[in-house]
Scaffold this motif. Sequence first.
Motif, PDB file in Angstrom:
ATOM      1  N   UNK A  52       0.816  -1.219   0.000  1.00 43.32           N
ATOM      2  CA  UNK A  52       0.000   0.000   0.000  1.00 43.32           C
ATOM      3  C   UNK A  52       0.846   1.264   0.000  1.00 43.32           C
ATOM      4  N   UNK A  53       2.031   1.220   0.604  1.00 45.32           N
ATOM      5  CA  UNK A  53       2.912   2.387   0.631  1.00 45.32           C
ATOM      6  C   UNK A  53       3.976   2.313  -0.471  1.00 45.32           C
ATOM      7  N   UNK A  54       3.796   1.393  -1.426  1.00 46.80           N
ATOM      8  CA  UNK A  54       4.662   1.360  -2.588  1.00 46.80           C
ATOM      9  C   UNK A  54       5.922   0.533  -2.454  1.00 46.80           C
ATOM     10  N   UNK A  55       5.957  -0.388  -1.508  1.00 46.17           N
ATOM     11  CA  UNK A  55       7.132  -1.251  -1.341  1.00 46.17           C
ATOM     12  C   UNK A  55       6.753  -2.675  -1.701  1.00 46.17           C
ATOM     13  N   UNK A  56       7.548  -3.255  -2.605  1.00 43.57           N
ATOM     14  CA  UNK A  56       7.339  -4.654  -2.969  1.00 43.57           C
ATOM     15  C   UNK A  56       8.560  -5.454  -2.521  1.00 43.57           C
ATOM     16  N   UNK A  57       8.381  -6.760  -2.454  1.00 48.87           N
ATOM     17  CA  UNK A  57       9.466  -7.621  -1.982  1.00 48.87           C
ATOM     18  C   UNK A  57       9.553  -8.862  -2.869  1.00 48.87           C
ATOM     19  N   UNK A  58      10.171  -8.723  -4.035  1.00 45.21           N
ATOM     20  CA  UNK A  58      10.261  -9.880  -4.934  1.00 45.21           C
ATOM     21  C   UNK A  58      11.193 -10.963  -4.395  1.00 45.21           C
ATOM     22  N   UNK A  87      17.965  -4.704   5.991  1.00 45.79           N
ATOM     23  CA  UNK A  87      17.174  -3.497   5.758  1.00 45.79           C
ATOM     24  C   UNK A  87      16.766  -3.391   4.307  1.00 45.79           C
ATOM     25  N   UNK A  88      17.612  -3.922   3.409  1.00 47.46           N
ATOM     26  CA  UNK A  88      17.334  -3.922   1.972  1.00 47.46           C
ATOM     27  C   UNK A  88      17.031  -5.340   1.484  1.00 47.46           C
ATOM     28  N   UNK A  89      17.684  -6.324   2.094  1.00 43.11           N
ATOM     29  CA  UNK A  89      17.478  -7.728   1.719  1.00 43.11           C
ATOM     30  C   UNK A  89      17.064  -8.539   2.939  1.00 43.11           C
ATOM     31  N   UNK A  90      16.307  -9.600   2.647  1.00 40.53           N
ATOM     32  CA  UNK A  90      15.791 -10.485   3.693  1.00 40.53           C
ATOM     33  C   UNK A  90      15.991 -11.921   3.262  1.00 40.53           C
ATOM     34  N   UNK A  91      16.534 -12.740   4.153  1.00 44.91           N
ATOM     35  CA  UNK A  91      16.666 -14.171   3.911  1.00 44.91           C
ATOM     36  C   UNK A  91      15.852 -14.925   4.951  1.00 44.91           C
ATOM     37  N   UNK A  92      15.100 -15.903   4.499  1.00 44.36           N
ATOM     38  CA  UNK A  92      14.257 -16.698   5.390  1.00 44.36           C
ATOM     39  C   UNK A  92      14.561 -18.178   5.225  1.00 44.36           C
ATOM     40  N   UNK A  93      14.342 -18.926   6.288  1.00 43.53           N
ATOM     41  CA  UNK A  93      14.437 -20.381   6.222  1.00 43.53           C
ATOM     42  C   UNK A  93      13.076 -20.965   6.584  1.00 43.53           C
ATOM     43  N   UNK A  94      12.833 -22.166   6.088  1.00 43.56           N
ATOM     44  CA  UNK A  94      11.553 -22.851   6.311  1.00 43.56           C
ATOM     45  C   UNK A  94      11.818 -24.292   6.720  1.00 43.56           C
ATOM     46  N   UNK A  95      10.981 -24.774   7.627  1.00 44.63           N
ATOM     47  CA  UNK A  95      10.983 -26.195   7.980  1.00 44.63           C
ATOM     48  C   UNK A  95       9.538 -26.667   7.903  1.00 44.63           C
ATOM     49  N   UNK A  96       9.311 -27.701   7.124  1.00 50.05           N
ATOM     50  CA  UNK A  96       7.981 -28.311   7.007  1.00 50.05           C
ATOM     51  C   UNK A  96       8.004 -29.556   7.883  1.00 50.05           C
ATOM     52  N   UNK A  97       7.154 -29.559   8.904  1.00 50.15           N
ATOM     53  CA  UNK A  97       7.154 -30.624   9.910  1.00 50.15           C
ATOM     54  C   UNK A  97       5.764 -31.234  10.002  1.00 50.15           C
ATOM     55  N   UNK A  98       5.697 -32.551   9.978  1.00 52.90           N
ATOM     56  CA  UNK A  98       4.425 -33.258  10.095  1.00 52.90           C
ATOM     57  C   UNK A  98       3.824 -32.991  11.476  1.00 52.90           C
ATOM     58  N   UNK A  99       2.571 -32.539  11.500  1.00 53.42           N
ATOM     59  CA  UNK A  99       1.907 -32.216  12.764  1.00 53.42           C
ATOM     60  C   UNK A  99       1.747 -33.462  13.628  1.00 53.42           C
ATOM     61  N   UNK A 100       1.362 -34.578  13.014  1.00 52.61           N
ATOM     62  CA  UNK A 100       1.074 -35.794  13.780  1.00 52.61           C
ATOM     63  C   UNK A 100       2.320 -36.478  14.325  1.00 52.61           C
ATOM     64  N   UNK A 101       3.400 -36.500  13.533  1.00 53.61           N
ATOM     65  CA  UNK A 101       4.577 -37.288  13.920  1.00 53.61           C
ATOM     66  C   UNK A 101       5.769 -36.439  14.365  1.00 53.61           C
TER      67      UNK A 101
END
Length: 145
Positions: A52-58, A87-101
């Motif tokens: 909305x304020x004109x910032x995108x994050x490709x 502030x200009x770049x962002x790095x993220x990590x993800x972990x996909x974990x089975x809810x049941x096990x």
Amino acid sequence: MENELKPYIHVAQYYETDQMKIIHHSNYIRWFEEARVDFLDQIGANYANLEEVGIISPVLSVEAHYKTMVRFGDSVYVLTEIDSYSGVKLGLTYRVIDVATGELRTTGKSKHCFLNEEGRPVSLKKVQPHVHASFETYREHVFSV
């Protein structure tokens, strides 16, 4: 921001499966995006507000490492954490974990940058200091535990 972030939960849908009756690999990238938007909202960096304020994050890059299969009907947590932030770049990590096990199904990473409407890099510290503070607060919270 609350002390505890809520994990993003995804229930694997039938249309996400492939001919082998497992979740097609491309869907994990979509799950990362769903979890990323949820995560940003929880830490106070709402993606819609930034736009909305004109910032995108490709997305600059994304990767996934498949450990074990997810099948139709499985529920998984997609846990998102900040790997790097300038502030200009962002790095993220993800972990996909089975809810049941509790089994780790997939890991991943994504890199992003922040751009203005002209497609030029912007520093959130300068143009959106409250959002920058959200990233800094979260990072400090994680590393102080």
